[in-house]
Design a protein around this motif. Structure first.
Motif, PDB file in Angstrom:
ATOM      1  N   PRO A  68      -8.975  -8.444 -11.967  1.00  0.00           N
ATOM      2  CA  PRO A  68      -9.622  -9.525 -12.733  1.00  0.00           C
ATOM      3  C   PRO A  68      -9.851 -10.791 -11.908  1.00  0.00           C
ATOM      4  CG  PRO A  68      -7.944  -8.458 -14.072  1.00  0.00           C
ATOM      5  CD  PRO A  68      -7.790  -7.910 -12.684  1.00  0.00           C
ATOM      6  N   SER A  69      -8.872 -11.177 -11.101  1.00  0.00           N
ATOM      7  CA  SER A  69      -9.022 -12.377 -10.269  1.00  0.00           C
ATOM      8  C   SER A  69     -10.084 -12.176  -9.195  1.00  0.00           C
ATOM      9  CB  SER A  69      -7.690 -12.745  -9.619  1.00  0.00           C
ATOM     10  OG  SER A  69      -6.755 -13.156 -10.590  1.00  0.00           O
ATOM     11  N   LEU A  86     -16.224   0.321  -6.429  1.00  0.00           N
ATOM     12  CA  LEU A  86     -17.275  -0.069  -7.384  1.00  0.00           C
ATOM     13  C   LEU A  86     -17.355   0.897  -8.568  1.00  0.00           C
ATOM     14  CD1 LEU A  86     -20.808  -1.332  -6.390  1.00  0.00           C
ATOM     15  CD2 LEU A  86     -20.533   0.276  -8.261  1.00  0.00           C
ATOM     16  N   PHE A  87     -17.452   2.179  -8.279  1.00  0.00           N
ATOM     17  CA  PHE A  87     -17.561   3.161  -9.371  1.00  0.00           C
ATOM     18  C   PHE A  87     -16.223   3.377 -10.062  1.00  0.00           C
ATOM     19  CE2 PHE A  87     -21.162   4.653  -6.599  1.00  0.00           C
ATOM     20  CZ  PHE A  87     -22.163   4.250  -7.461  1.00  0.00           C
ATOM     21  N   GLU A  88     -15.144   3.408  -9.284  1.00  0.00           N
ATOM     22  CA  GLU A  88     -13.818   3.639  -9.862  1.00  0.00           C
ATOM     23  C   GLU A  88     -13.454   2.540 -10.853  1.00  0.00           C
ATOM     24  OE1 GLU A  88     -13.639   5.525  -5.728  1.00  0.00           O
ATOM     25  OE2 GLU A  88     -14.643   3.858  -6.721  1.00  0.00           O
ATOM     26  N   ALA A  89     -13.920   1.315 -10.588  1.00  0.00           N
ATOM     27  CA  ALA A  89     -13.606   0.181 -11.456  1.00  0.00           C
ATOM     28  C   ALA A  89     -14.674  -0.039 -12.534  1.00  0.00           C
ATOM     29  CB  ALA A  89     -13.460  -1.088 -10.623  1.00  0.00           C
ATOM     30  N   ASN A  90     -15.618   0.904 -12.636  1.00  0.00           N
ATOM     31  CA  ASN A  90     -16.673   0.828 -13.658  1.00  0.00           C
ATOM     32  C   ASN A  90     -17.455  -0.485 -13.580  1.00  0.00           C
ATOM     33  OD1 ASN A  90     -16.044   3.397 -14.914  1.00  0.00           O
ATOM     34  ND2 ASN A  90     -14.233   2.381 -15.773  1.00  0.00           N
ATOM     35  N   ALA A 126       0.829  -1.214   0.000  1.00  0.00           N
ATOM     36  CA  ALA A 126       0.000   0.000   0.000  1.00  0.00           C
ATOM     37  C   ALA A 126       0.858   1.257   0.000  1.00  0.00           C
ATOM     38  CB  ALA A 126      -0.930  -0.013   1.208  1.00  0.00           C
ATOM     39  N   LYS A 127       1.945   1.243   0.782  1.00  0.00           N
ATOM     40  CA  LYS A 127       2.827   2.415   0.814  1.00  0.00           C
ATOM     41  C   LYS A 127       3.386   2.727  -0.566  1.00  0.00           C
ATOM     42  CE  LYS A 127       4.351   2.048   5.636  1.00  0.00           C
ATOM     43  NZ  LYS A 127       5.492   1.743   6.537  1.00  0.00           N
ATOM     44  N   ILE A 128       3.694   1.661  -1.314  1.00  0.00           N
ATOM     45  CA  ILE A 128       4.255   1.853  -2.658  1.00  0.00           C
ATOM     46  C   ILE A 128       3.194   2.382  -3.624  1.00  0.00           C
ATOM     47  CG2 ILE A 128       5.201   0.645  -4.677  1.00  0.00           C
ATOM     48  CD1 ILE A 128       6.583  -1.265  -2.688  1.00  0.00           C
ATOM     49  N   VAL A 129       2.027   1.728  -3.659  1.00  0.00           N
ATOM     50  CA  VAL A 129       1.054   2.055  -4.706  1.00  0.00           C
ATOM     51  C   VAL A 129       0.316   3.357  -4.442  1.00  0.00           C
ATOM     52  CG1 VAL A 129       0.774  -0.365  -5.331  1.00  0.00           C
ATOM     53  CG2 VAL A 129      -0.822   0.677  -3.706  1.00  0.00           C
ATOM     54  N   SER A 147      -0.568   7.493  -8.790  1.00  0.00           N
ATOM     55  CA  SER A 147      -1.733   6.837  -9.385  1.00  0.00           C
ATOM     56  C   SER A 147      -1.335   5.781 -10.409  1.00  0.00           C
ATOM     57  CB  SER A 147      -2.647   7.879 -10.041  1.00  0.00           C
ATOM     58  OG  SER A 147      -1.926   8.629 -11.012  1.00  0.00           O
ATOM     59  N   ASP A 148      -0.192   5.940 -11.061  1.00  0.00           N
ATOM     60  CA  ASP A 148       0.241   4.971 -12.055  1.00  0.00           C
ATOM     61  C   ASP A 148       0.509   3.610 -11.396  1.00  0.00           C
ATOM     62  OD1 ASP A 148       1.021   4.264 -14.769  1.00  0.00           O
ATOM     63  OD2 ASP A 148       3.078   4.169 -14.013  1.00  0.00           O
ATOM     64  N   SER A 149       1.194   3.617 -10.259  1.00  0.00           N
ATOM     65  CA  SER A 149       1.463   2.369  -9.537  1.00  0.00           C
ATOM     66  C   SER A 149       0.161   1.730  -9.072  1.00  0.00           C
ATOM     67  CB  SER A 149       2.364   2.642  -8.330  1.00  0.00           C
ATOM     68  OG  SER A 149       3.651   3.028  -8.729  1.00  0.00           O
ATOM     69  N   ARG A 150      -0.761   2.555  -8.621  1.00  0.00           N
ATOM     70  CA  ARG A 150      -2.041   2.024  -8.142  1.00  0.00           C
ATOM     71  C   ARG A 150      -2.810   1.362  -9.283  1.00  0.00           C
ATOM     72  NH1 ARG A 150      -3.631   6.404  -6.433  1.00  0.00           N
ATOM     73  NH2 ARG A 150      -5.337   6.883  -7.855  1.00  0.00           N
ATOM     74  N   ARG A 151      -2.815   2.002 -10.447  1.00  0.00           N
ATOM     75  CA  ARG A 151      -3.509   1.422 -11.604  1.00  0.00           C
ATOM     76  C   ARG A 151      -2.878   0.096 -12.020  1.00  0.00           C
ATOM     77  NH1 ARG A 151      -4.222   6.858 -13.272  1.00  0.00           N
ATOM     78  NH2 ARG A 151      -2.210   6.835 -14.341  1.00  0.00           N
ATOM     79  N   LYS A 152      -1.556   0.026 -11.969  1.00  0.00           N
ATOM     80  CA  LYS A 152      -0.873  -1.225 -12.331  1.00  0.00           C
ATOM     81  C   LYS A 152      -1.257  -2.353 -11.384  1.00  0.00           C
ATOM     82  CE  LYS A 152       3.087   0.895 -14.678  1.00  0.00           C
ATOM     83  NZ  LYS A 152       4.523   1.257 -14.586  1.00  0.00           N
ATOM     84  N   LEU A 153      -1.337  -2.042 -10.091  1.00  0.00           N
ATOM     85  CA  LEU A 153      -1.744  -3.060  -9.130  1.00  0.00           C
ATOM     86  C   LEU A 153      -3.181  -3.504  -9.396  1.00  0.00           C
ATOM     87  CD1 LEU A 153      -1.209  -4.746  -6.580  1.00  0.00           C
ATOM     88  CD2 LEU A 153      -2.107  -2.823  -5.253  1.00  0.00           C
ATOM     89  N   GLU A 154      -4.063  -2.554  -9.659  1.00  0.00           N
ATOM     90  CA  GLU A 154      -5.463  -2.890  -9.917  1.00  0.00           C
ATOM     91  C   GLU A 154      -5.592  -3.765 -11.159  1.00  0.00           C
ATOM     92  OE1 GLU A 154      -7.207   0.974 -10.117  1.00  0.00           O
ATOM     93  OE2 GLU A 154      -7.221   1.246  -7.928  1.00  0.00           O
ATOM     94  N   GLN A 155      -4.790  -3.492 -12.183  1.00  0.00           N
ATOM     95  CA  GLN A 155      -4.832  -4.301 -13.401  1.00  0.00           C
ATOM     96  C   GLN A 155      -4.394  -5.741 -13.132  1.00  0.00           C
ATOM     97  OE1 GLN A 155      -2.346  -2.035 -16.035  1.00  0.00           O
ATOM     98  NE2 GLN A 155      -3.904  -0.479 -16.439  1.00  0.00           N
TER      99      GLN A 155
END
Length: 216
Positions: free
Chosen positions: A111-112, A137-141, A92-95, A99-107
């Motif tokens: 899906p899983s 929920l909304f952020e992930a569409n 969490a500290k890293i991401v 926002s770019d790191s956070r998006r990469k983690l979410e990607q």
């Protein structure tokens, strides 16, 4: 309520809200009424613990520093590899640094978690209502996944106090967490129903009970 995606199955209720707004409290109140509740935070924890491909992708993206430290005296050879658990606080500290790191983690993770959630909903197809706690929920569409959406909100002051006490975050970390999500006002405006969790739990329970009666 949105058009039911499966009229013969349960009503799929999405419950969202900013971090520390009180989604878990609402989930517990629903469970006490006998309603099936799926916590996607728990599903995420399970994925980070058990999904080797996800863990490997996270380590490749963010480095071995996101793994829990091994006990050097008792560590086996596998403890030095990705079989070690993910240290969620370090991750969490890293991401939350950008926002770019956070998006990469979410990607990597989302899906899983989505597939796991859909499987769980299928297992509960005899229930009248299945409530799913979904912070992003909304952020992930993901609004189309649910028949009705509730947003839980509370005052900014209470949010910050809870994050400081519960998660031991300083003011900078708290601000980063809050800025990583949509404003509460937007989440409320996009929801079908809104629960004000700024007061007593009894008041929150009153609102939950009214909304469940309306839903049924």
């Amino acid at each position: 309520m949105q058009k039911r995606s499966n009229p013969n199955g349960p009503i799929i209720l999405g419950i969202t809200g900013t971090i520390a707004s009180g989604k878990s409290t609402v989930g517990r109140l629903l469970a006490e009424r006998g309603i099936a509740v799926i916590d996607t935070d728990q599903l995420t924890h399970d994925v980070l613990t058990n999904d080797i491909s996800v863990k490997k992708a996270i380590v490749e993206q963010f480095g071995p520093g996101v793994l829990e430290s091994a006990d050097c005296e008792n560590a086996s050879s596998k403890d030095h590899g990705p079989d070690r658990p993910i240290d969620r606080k370090n991750l969490a500290k890293i991401v939350f640094q950008n926002s770019d790191s956070r998006r990469k983690l979410e990607q990597i993770v989302h899906p899983s978690v989505v597939l796991s959630c859909r499987r769980r909903i299928k297992e509960l197809n005899k229930e009248k209502i299945v409530a799913v706690l979904v912070p992003l929920l909304f952020e992930a569409n993901m609004a189309d996944e649910y028949d009705e959406i509730w947003t839980v909100f509370t005052s900014e002051e209470v949010l910050k106090q809870r994050l400081g006490e519960r998660d031991k975050l300083d003011a900078i970390e708290i601000q980063r967490r809050l800025q990583a999500q949509l404003p509460q006002s937007e989440k409320c405006s996009r929801a079908d129903q809104v629960i004000d969790n700024s007061h007593s739990e009894a008041e929150t329970a009153r609102q939950v009970n009214l909304l469940i009666e309306k839903l049924l």
